[in-house]
Design a protein around this motif. Sequence first.
Motif, PDB file in Angstrom:
ATOM      1  N   PRO A   1       0.368  -1.125  -0.125  1.00 22.59           N
ATOM      2  CA  PRO A   1      -0.034  -0.328   0.346  1.00 22.59           C
ATOM      3  C   PRO A   1       1.336   0.790  -0.186  1.00 22.59           C
ATOM      4  N   PRO A   2       0.505   2.500  -0.667  1.00 22.70           N
ATOM      5  CA  PRO A   2       1.312   3.595  -0.264  1.00 22.70           C
ATOM      6  C   PRO A   2       1.220   4.001   0.674  1.00 22.70           C
ATOM      7  N   PRO A   3       2.307   5.132   1.401  1.00 27.03           N
ATOM      8  CA  PRO A   3       2.548   5.410   2.680  1.00 27.03           C
ATOM      9  C   PRO A   3       1.558   6.358   3.139  1.00 27.03           C
ATOM     10  N   LEU A   4       1.626   6.157   4.625  1.00 28.25           N
ATOM     11  CA  LEU A   4       0.084   7.664   4.703  1.00 28.25           C
ATOM     12  C   LEU A   4       1.106   8.913   4.689  1.00 28.25           C
ATOM     13  N   PRO A   5       0.412   9.793   4.256  1.00 26.30           N
ATOM     14  CA  PRO A   5       0.412  11.160   4.796  1.00 26.30           C
ATOM     15  C   PRO A   5       1.377  11.763   5.990  1.00 26.30           C
ATOM     16  N   ASP A   6       2.699  12.471   6.122  1.00 32.19           N
ATOM     17  CA  ASP A   6       2.962  13.014   7.549  1.00 32.19           C
ATOM     18  C   ASP A   6       1.836  13.923   8.092  1.00 32.19           C
ATOM     19  N   ASP A   7       1.318  14.229   7.330  1.00 34.05           N
ATOM     20  CA  ASP A   7      -0.025  14.541   7.705  1.00 34.05           C
ATOM     21  C   ASP A   7      -1.344  14.202   7.615  1.00 34.05           C
TER      22      ASP A   7
END
Length: 55
Positions: free
Chosen positions: A46-52
């Motif tokens: 899965p794509p990485p989660l955004p920092d914010d």
Amino acid sequence: MAAWQVVVLVVMVLLPLLLLTRMHPSRERLDARGVPMVRDWRPTPPPPLPDDDHH
């Protein structure tokens, strides 16, 4: 047995069983000669989660 009972039996019991046996996953992986197919795809992570994440 009445005619409507036969129709209900076929639709509610026999048809799902027929579809389960016909579309079984182990049958899906065979080619026309009955030889198992080689699948060269790999599941993508899965794509990485955004920092914010706005929470």
